[in-house]
Design a protein around this motif. Structure first.
Motif, PDB file in Angstrom:
ATOM      1  N   LYS A   1       5.046  67.549  22.260  1.00  0.00           N
ATOM      2  CA  LYS A   1       3.983  67.349  23.240  1.00  0.00           C
ATOM      3  C   LYS A   1       2.853  68.316  22.937  1.00  0.00           C
ATOM      4  O   LYS A   1       2.953  69.174  22.059  1.00  0.00           O
ATOM      5  CB  LYS A   1       4.509  67.578  24.668  1.00  0.00           C
ATOM      6  N   ARG A   2       1.773  68.173  23.672  1.00  0.00           N
ATOM      7  CA  ARG A   2       0.649  69.073  23.499  1.00  0.00           C
ATOM      8  C   ARG A   2       1.015  70.473  23.984  1.00  0.00           C
ATOM      9  O   ARG A   2       1.771  70.629  24.928  1.00  0.00           O
ATOM     10  CB  ARG A   2      -0.577  68.536  24.238  1.00  0.00           C
TER      11      ARG A   2
ATOM     12  N   ASP B   1      -4.492  72.906  23.677  1.00  0.00           N
ATOM     13  CA  ASP B   1      -4.794  71.900  22.670  1.00  0.00           C
ATOM     14  C   ASP B   1      -6.253  71.476  22.789  1.00  0.00           C
ATOM     15  O   ASP B   1      -6.756  71.218  23.884  1.00  0.00           O
ATOM     16  CB  ASP B   1      -3.875  70.688  22.861  1.00  0.00           C
TER      17      ASP B   1
ATOM     18  N   ARG C   1      -7.591  68.769  22.105  1.00  0.00           N
ATOM     19  CA  ARG C   1      -7.777  67.393  22.559  1.00  0.00           C
ATOM     20  C   ARG C   1      -7.928  67.291  24.064  1.00  0.00           C
ATOM     21  O   ARG C   1      -8.309  66.248  24.589  1.00  0.00           O
ATOM     22  CB  ARG C   1      -6.594  66.529  22.092  1.00  0.00           C
ATOM     23  N   TRP C   2      -7.630  68.367  24.773  1.00  0.00           N
ATOM     24  CA  TRP C   2      -7.844  68.392  26.207  1.00  0.00           C
ATOM     25  C   TRP C   2      -9.277  68.791  26.516  1.00  0.00           C
ATOM     26  O   TRP C   2      -9.921  69.522  25.765  1.00  0.00           O
ATOM     27  CB  TRP C   2      -6.903  69.390  26.880  1.00  0.00           C
TER      28      TRP C   2
END
Length: 354
Positions: free
Chosen positions: A91-92, A152, A154-155
């Motif tokens: 997971k992240r 992360d 990407r958040w």
């Protein structure tokens, strides 16, 4: 200090307190994690010396601590272990801990040797630091940033609220608080700004310069958010590609490993010696494994396509063949129709039985 939190992460805890409260610690007792409510159930994911990882919700929380007295080579080995753990995480990742390093990208005023290694880890794993430059350690009048929190990339950084608490902790370190805004959860991330065609460097530079000039509280995190927001608009047509048919999360993970060892190989190339040879061997092994995984994925996909052809003649195999013709279908004339019928139904001499 009393505050309502779901998870508590402690680096370099008091050994007596850790044993008395039955906290979950790493193998050396340098990192501890505990919970004070049932709102956030979690499970132990990984534990080794100086590293403790747990899973909860859609996160993997990695907590770490390393002493400031270890050698630079040992620090690099420690960061390598964290890097591999983050890359392999299902997971992240949220990374928290006291890594005793100084890096401008992590909120410090300068970058030392440890900070350069830590910055390389951030680039390899795609993490961004939430520290805004506020000091987290104070001793004998000396203030610095030691306790780091990374998420992360990407958040959306606005999903999290990070701050340093003013409460007394009974230690030289100040407590930090990380709060996630449930209305901006990763599954419902805010929409990205519209992308532009081409780089349009001048436009991006002018907008970025204007935002920097109008921002009175410029911190490393604010600077990173502004640059990320503006460069997200940049998009080249060559990047508008769909994943190839044989791509998989396992191949993506192996590709990240290959990129990690490539960077490490280039970083150690000047010094040479056994560390460079070890990184070179790891890079070669990762490249061989990636090539093997790609070949195996292509072979498996071909077998799946052949097996689907028997059960569904109008499925993907038919679509692939029709795409080869393009939009225009082949014209069927009387000549090639006769040739096709002859191939399909060849003329043979009649069989006579006596």
């Amino acid at each position: 200090m009393e505050i309502d939190v779901d998870l508590l992460v402690i680096t370099d805890p008091n050994r007596i307190e850790a044993a008395r409260h039955v906290w979950t610690t790493d193998t050396a007792g340098d990192v501890a994690v505990t919970s004070y409510s049932n709102r956030c159930p979690w499970q132990l994911y990984h534990r080794e010396e100086g590293i403790l990882a747990i899973t909860f919700a859609e996160f993997v929380l990695v907590a770490g601590y390393i002493s400031p007295n270890v050698l630079l080579e040992d620090f690099e080995t420690y960061i390598d272990r964290i890097t591999i753990l983050i890359i392999q995480a299902p997971k992240r990742v949220i990374l928290m801990g006291d890594f005793n390093c100084k890096a401008i990208i992590a909120g410090s005023q300068y970058t030392n040797n440890r900070g350069r290694i830590f910055a390389d880890m951030m680039m390899a794993t795609g993490l961004i630091c939430l520290n805004d430059g506020t000091y987290t350690f104070e001793a004998r009048g000396h203030r610095t940033v030691l306790d780091l929190t990374l998420i992360d990339s990407r958040w959306d950084a606005h999903t999290f609220h990070w701050c340093v608490l003013e409460s007394d902790t009974g230690s030289d370190h100040r407590a930090t608080l990380l709060v996630m805004d449930s209305s901006h959860a990763p599954a419902h991330a805010s929409s990205k700004p519209p992308r532009l065609n081409g780089w349009q460097i001048n436009m991006v530079v002018n907008r970025t310069a204007a935002k920097l000039a109008n921002n009175n509280e410029l911190t490393p995190l604010v600077l990173q958010n502004i640059i990320t927001e503006e460069t997200a608009r940049i998009h080249q047509s060559v990047n508008r590609k769909h994943p190839v048919y044989w791509w998989s999360p396992e191949i993506a993970l192996q590709r990240n490993r290959l990129q990690y060892w490539r960077r490490k190989k280039y970083r150690l190339r000047a010094g040479g010696g056994p560390p460079f040879e070890a990184a070179l061997n790891e890079f070669a092994a990762a490249r061989r494994e990636l090539n093997y995984m790609i070949k195996r994925a292509k072979r498996n996909r071909w077998r799946e396509l052949c097996s689907e052809l028997d059960s569904d003649p109008w499925g993907r195999a038919y679509q692939i063949v029709m795409k080869r013709f393009g939009r225009r279908l082949p014209v069927l004339t009387s000549e090639n129709a006769t040739a096709q019928l002859t191939d399909l139904f060849p003329v043979r001499d009649a069989c006579r039985f006596e």
